[in-house]
Structures are given as C-alpha cells and as structure tokens.
Motif scaffolding. Sequence first.
Motif, short mmCIF file in Angstrom:
data_model
loop_
_atom_site.label_atom_id
_atom_site.label_comp_id
_atom_site.label_asym_id
_atom_site.label_seq_id
_atom_site.Cartn_x
_atom_site.Cartn_y
_atom_site.Cartn_z
N LEU A 95 0.84 -1.22 0.00
CA LEU A 95 0.00 0.00 0.00
C LEU A 95 0.87 1.25 0.00
N ASN A 96 1.93 1.25 0.82
CA ASN A 96 2.83 2.41 0.83
C ASN A 96 3.44 2.63 -0.55
N ALA A 97 3.85 1.53 -1.18
CA ALA A 97 4.47 1.64 -2.51
C ALA A 97 3.47 2.23 -3.50
N ILE A 98 2.23 1.75 -3.44
CA ILE A 98 1.20 2.27 -4.36
C ILE A 98 1.01 3.77 -4.12
N GLU A 150 9.74 -3.15 -3.87
CA GLU A 150 10.43 -1.97 -4.41
C GLU A 150 9.50 -1.20 -5.33
N ASP A 151 9.51 0.14 -5.17
CA ASP A 151 8.67 0.95 -6.05
C ASP A 151 9.52 1.97 -6.81
N THR A 152 8.90 2.58 -7.82
CA THR A 152 9.60 3.62 -8.57
C THR A 152 8.92 4.96 -8.25
N GLY A 153 8.60 5.15 -6.96
CA GLY A 153 7.82 6.31 -6.55
C GLY A 153 8.64 7.51 -6.11
N VAL A 154 8.03 8.30 -5.27
CA VAL A 154 8.60 9.61 -4.90
C VAL A 154 9.86 9.53 -4.05
N GLY A 155 10.07 8.39 -3.38
CA GLY A 155 11.26 8.25 -2.53
C GLY A 155 11.06 8.93 -1.18
N ILE A 156 12.02 8.67 -0.27
CA ILE A 156 11.91 9.20 1.10
C ILE A 156 13.10 10.13 1.36
N THR A 168 3.78 10.28 9.80
CA THR A 168 3.21 10.20 8.45
C THR A 168 3.44 11.52 7.74
N THR A 169 3.55 11.46 6.43
CA THR A 169 3.63 12.70 5.66
C THR A 169 2.32 12.88 4.90
N LYS A 170 1.38 11.97 5.19
CA LYS A 170 0.11 12.05 4.47
C LYS A 170 -0.90 12.87 5.27
N PRO A 171 -1.82 13.53 4.58
CA PRO A 171 -2.79 14.36 5.30
C PRO A 171 -3.67 13.52 6.23
N GLY A 227 -6.55 11.64 7.81
CA GLY A 227 -7.63 10.96 7.10
C GLY A 227 -7.07 10.01 6.05
N GLU A 228 -5.84 10.31 5.56
CA GLU A 228 -5.26 9.45 4.53
C GLU A 228 -4.25 8.47 5.12
N GLY A 229 -3.47 8.94 6.08
CA GLY A 229 -2.48 8.04 6.68
C GLY A 229 -2.53 8.16 8.19
N THR A 230 -2.41 7.02 8.87
CA THR A 230 -2.37 7.11 10.33
C THR A 230 -0.93 7.07 10.82
N GLY A 231 0.00 6.71 9.96
CA GLY A 231 1.40 6.64 10.37
C GLY A 231 1.68 5.41 11.22
N LEU A 232 0.79 4.42 11.13
CA LEU A 232 0.99 3.21 11.94
C LEU A 232 1.44 2.02 11.09
N GLY A 233 1.34 2.16 9.77
CA GLY A 233 1.65 1.04 8.87
C GLY A 233 3.02 0.43 9.13
N LEU A 234 4.06 1.27 9.02
CA LEU A 234 5.42 0.75 9.17
C LEU A 234 5.73 0.39 10.62
N TYR A 235 5.07 1.07 11.55
CA TYR A 235 5.26 0.74 12.96
C TYR A 235 4.80 -0.70 13.20
N ILE A 236 3.65 -1.04 12.61
CA ILE A 236 3.12 -2.40 12.76
C ILE A 236 4.06 -3.40 12.09
N GLY A 293 12.77 6.21 -6.09
CA GLY A 293 11.99 5.09 -5.55
C GLY A 293 12.54 4.56 -4.24
N THR A 294 11.86 3.52 -3.75
CA THR A 294 12.18 3.00 -2.42
C THR A 294 12.17 1.49 -2.43
N LEU A 295 13.09 0.92 -1.66
CA LEU A 295 13.13 -0.54 -1.52
C LEU A 295 13.05 -0.90 -0.04
N1 LIG Z 1 7.38 3.30 -0.36
C1 LIG Z 1 7.42 4.54 0.16
N2 LIG Z 1 7.79 5.60 -0.59
C2 LIG Z 1 7.84 6.85 -0.07
N3 LIG Z 1 7.54 7.14 1.22
C3 LIG Z 1 7.19 6.14 2.02
C4 LIG Z 1 7.10 4.78 1.55
N4 LIG Z 1 6.74 4.01 2.59
C5 LIG Z 1 6.60 4.82 3.64
N5 LIG Z 1 6.85 6.10 3.31
C6 LIG Z 1 6.83 7.28 4.20
O1 LIG Z 1 6.76 6.83 5.53
C7 LIG Z 1 5.62 7.38 6.19
C8 LIG Z 1 5.13 6.39 7.21
O2 LIG Z 1 4.59 5.24 6.59
P1 LIG Z 1 3.49 4.39 7.33
O3 LIG Z 1 3.10 3.26 6.47
O4 LIG Z 1 3.99 4.07 8.70
O5 LIG Z 1 2.31 5.42 7.54
P2 LIG Z 1 1.33 6.03 6.43
O6 LIG Z 1 1.44 5.25 5.15
O7 LIG Z 1 1.58 7.47 6.36
O8 LIG Z 1 -0.08 5.78 7.11
P3 LIG Z 1 -0.85 4.37 7.24
O9 LIG Z 1 0.07 3.29 6.78
O10 LIG Z 1 -1.16 4.24 8.69
O11 LIG Z 1 -2.05 4.52 6.39
C9 LIG Z 1 4.66 7.71 5.09
O12 LIG Z 1 3.78 8.76 5.45
C10 LIG Z 1 5.60 8.13 3.96
O13 LIG Z 1 6.02 9.47 4.12
#
Ligand SMILES: Nc1ncnc2c1ncn2[C@@H]1O[C@H](COP(=O)(O)OP(=O)(O)OP(=O)(O)O)[C@@H](O)[C@H]1O
Length: 498
Positions: free
Chosen positions: A383-386, A412-418, A432-435, A437-446, A467-469
């Motif tokens: 989902l993050n990659a998408i 691995e994605d060819t996206g915006v990068g970190i 999270t860098t997402k607004p 309602g869009e991201g809770t910032g818990l995805g990677l923590y989990i 992109g990001t791997l």
């Molecule tokens: N593949 C990626 N490419 C670019 N940035 C990423 C990628 N994966 C994570 N990030 C950055 O890391 C942040 C934290 O990711 P995380 O999955 O924890 O939370 P989120 O995606 O913002 O919210 P959630 O997963 O809870 O919906 C993201 O907001 C984004 O800025």
Amino acid sequence: MNKKLQVLVIDDNQDQLEVLRIMLAKRDPDLQVDVFTDPMAGLQALSQKPFDAVLLDYSLPGVNGLELLRQIKERWPHLPVIFVTGQGNEKVAVAAMRDGAHDYIIKEGDYLKFLHKTIRHAYEKAQLQKQILTSKLRLQALFDGIQDFISVQDRDFNVVMVNRKFAEWVNADPESLVGRKCYEAYFQRSEPCESCPVKRTFDRLEKDFLEMKHDNDVFHIWSYPMTGLDGNLDYAIEHLRLVTDQKRMEEQLIQNDKLVTLGILSSGIAHEIRNPLNIIEAARYYLSEVIPPEETDKHEKLMIIRKNVYRASRIINNLLEFSRRKEMDAQEVDVNTILDKTLALIEKEMRVRDIEVVREFEPGLITFFDPDGLRQISLNLILNAIQAMPEGGTLHLRTHRDESGNICLEVEDTGVGIPPENLKNLFTPFFTTKPIGEGTGLGLYIVHAIVSRNGGEIQVESEVGKGTLFRILLPKKAAAESPTSMFLDKERKEPVNP
Ligand SMILES: Nc1ncnc2c1ncn2[C@@H]1O[C@H](COP(=O)(O)OP(=O)(O)OP(=O)(O)O)[C@@H](O)[C@H]1O
Ligand SMILES: [Mg+2]
C-alpha cells in the motif's frame, strides 16, 4: 528604626566628600558611607563588599561618569545608582537616567540637606523593582512550566503574554510574540480564525471551546475570561492542546472497529455466496457434460461462467482470510502464496493507477511465521508503494533465500522516494507525511513490530524522485522448534496435511 544601608560614594572632590559624610551622618546615622576619590578603587570596593546604593559623580578624573555608570549597571544591574552632576548639566542627568540610574541630583543650593532622603528613596525604588521582577519571573516560570500552549490576549487579539511551549511551536521567543495579533503570530492568518473561542468568550463573557485543524495538526482550544486590574473583562486566556496523535489513535481505533465489523459481515456474506456459487458451478459442469463437444460457442460461454465463478470464489476466500480476527500462532507458511493473496486483493486498484507489478519469486519458500502478520507486513508495504506512485510506475516484488538460509522479501517501487531526514522516523508510531484521514502513520510501525517480534530485520534504501526498496529478512527457523513439526514429513521438509 531605619534599615542600615551601605552607601558607596565616588567623587574626586575631597572637601565635598567630607561635607557630604558629615551631613549624611547627621541626618541619617543608619547610612554607612564609604567614600572614594579614585573611580577604579570605588569599582574594586563594589566587587569586594555588598553595597545598597551608589552615589556617583559625573566629573571624575580619567573616566567619564556616564561610562562608569554603564560599567556598574552591567555588573550589578539591580544596584541603585544616584547620579550627581553640576549645574547646567541637566542633559547629562537625563542620559544617566536612560542608562539605568535610579535618580539624579543637581549640585545646587542646599541639595545636601535632602541627599539622605534621595538615597533611601532610590534604595526603596530598587527594592520594589526587584520584587516586581521576581514575581514576574516566577509567573513566567510557572507559565513556561505548563506543557500545553498558553497565551493571554486582549479584546483586539493582541498577545499580552505567551508561554515558552507555545512560542517554541511557532519558532519564536515569547517576547517577540507579545503585541502581535494572535491569529497572525500563531496561525499566519490576516484575520481572526473562524469561530474563534476568544472572540466568543468576549462576546458572551464565558469560557468556550473549539476543535481546530491547522496544517496537519489538530488542536483543542479552551478560552477563559480574565479580568484586568480595574476589574473589567479585558483579557482572555487561551489554552491550546495539540491532540494530533490522540486523534490519529482514535481514528485508528475506529478503523479497527470498522474492520472487525467488516470481518463479521463479510464472513457471513461469503458463506451465503459460496452456496449459490457451488450450485452455479455444479450446473455449469452438468451442462458441459451434456452439450455435444462440437457446439463450441456454448462451451465457450460455459468457460466464461467457470472463469467468473472461480474469480468470485477467489475474492471471497481472500475476504475471509483477511477478515479472520482470531490470534494466529506461528505456523508453516508459504511466503509466495501469502504475497500472491495480498496482491490479488489490490491488483485492480493497481491497474487503475497504472502500476505494473513484476514478481520475481523463488519457489518453495516455506517459513515458520504468523500468517496474519505476514499478510499485514506485505499489505502495508505494498500500500505504501502504491501511494508513493500517484502517477503510476513499477512495483517489484521479490522473494529468495539468502546464503544463511534466511528468507528475504523485497518490495520496491519507482515512486517519490523518502527524504534522508525522514528515514529515521519511518517506524515511529504516527509518523506520516500524508494528510489527516489518509495516513495514520501506523503502517510501518506495525510492520516493524511484527518483524522484530519474530526475530527478523527490516532494511530500507531510498532515493528521492527515484523510488524506495523495503527488504524484510525473515529468520530461518528450524522445523524442530515448531510446535507443528509433528505434522511435517521430515524427509521431504514440506508441510503435509495432518
Ligand atoms: N514506499 C514509500 N515511498 C515513499 N515514502 C514512504 C514509503 N513508505 C513509507 N513512506 C513514508 O513513511 C511514512 C510512514 O509510513 P506508514 O506506512 O507508517 O504510515 P502512512 O502510510 O503514512 O499511514 P498508514 O500506513 O497508517 O495509512 C509515510 O507517510 C511516507 O512518508
Ligand atoms: Mg502506510
């Protein structure tokens, strides 16, 4: 009885000093006077013993009285200094007051008669100033000790007082915010905020509350009426609390709740749909048996039915697996199958977003892991990659076993990068860098929690704009460690049905 005061007098006129000493002793014997004709000796005396007041003459040998005043004030800012100057030198006296003198005396007439009163008065004034300063500092310390944001505004929204925590949030000194409009200083606005609680507090003379969103933050704002010295309601205390994390947590809980409900619902529906699907499939099979093989167009139609029944049951199976909420223990899992199932759930979404998926799977990667955990890991990473490829791109999914036998899973994605500065925060909860309602910032923590609980490791490589791997290393676990090992055919090292 008067308080004894130590007075230091610096004046180069010896005769004058004598007269002064006699006069002071006569009028106020509690003033203990040390006199110096040499300014430097006077300064030295000040650093050796505590004095309560200084009488400083303007015309001194080798040094300007004003300059000496500045030196004294620099080292002893609260020590009262009375500046003494000759007739016609009023301008100098004004300059001395500006530079911190507590009072001045012009040498004229019988000025010596009142000198003792001037000294006592300057001392009392300095004491009072010290008291005011101390209570102001105490109040400010109290204010600054509060970890929420506190600000006091007048009726025109001018900031009267603000605590350090609030000032830090806007990257400013508290002093630099005083006198500015609150909406401009805190929220970079040109007019008061809509439904400002401070305004309502002034209108209704009662406390008020507002939940406000600003950029990516959410605030709770309370406003309380505050009276000025004359008893009028001239001020409002504004108390702000940053509740962004709390809000996200609530959203996540609601989300979890929704998922549980969705799980119960979908498993019910799935069971209901499975039966008609079985009937359709049975009927299709019957027709395919009775329709002569040469009627190919009919057989083609039957194939379409078969394909779609299969598709529908695949969706149902995926739904059922994802909605299963019971705690799963680690068990033998095929990493590739889990990845495929996760992908199947979001494949359509990817097609819509113009994302191409490239699978490079090494077959037979069986590991001992919690399958629900592995599903969550893969879903969150995919989902993050998408989300990182809003304009489309390529998603590489790779699995292989490394030299040490660990299973390696790459997304691995060819996206915006970190950006490099964000890398250290990726696994922090709520980052999270997402607004909202869009991201809770818990995805990677989990993801991190599941991987580390299972003794694995996460690596990230990223380049902004390229992109990001994400690489997950799942540790090799001996089958003998597993409680399900009794179900394994040890020779084949593959799971078998019990
Ligand atoms: N593949 C990626 N490419 C670019 N940035 C990423 C990628 N994966 C994570 N990030 C950055 O890391 C942040 C934290 O990711 P995380 O999955 O924890 O939370 P989120 O995606 O913002 O919210 P959630 O997963 O809870 O919906 C993201 O907001 C984004 O800025
Ligand atoms: Mg995410």
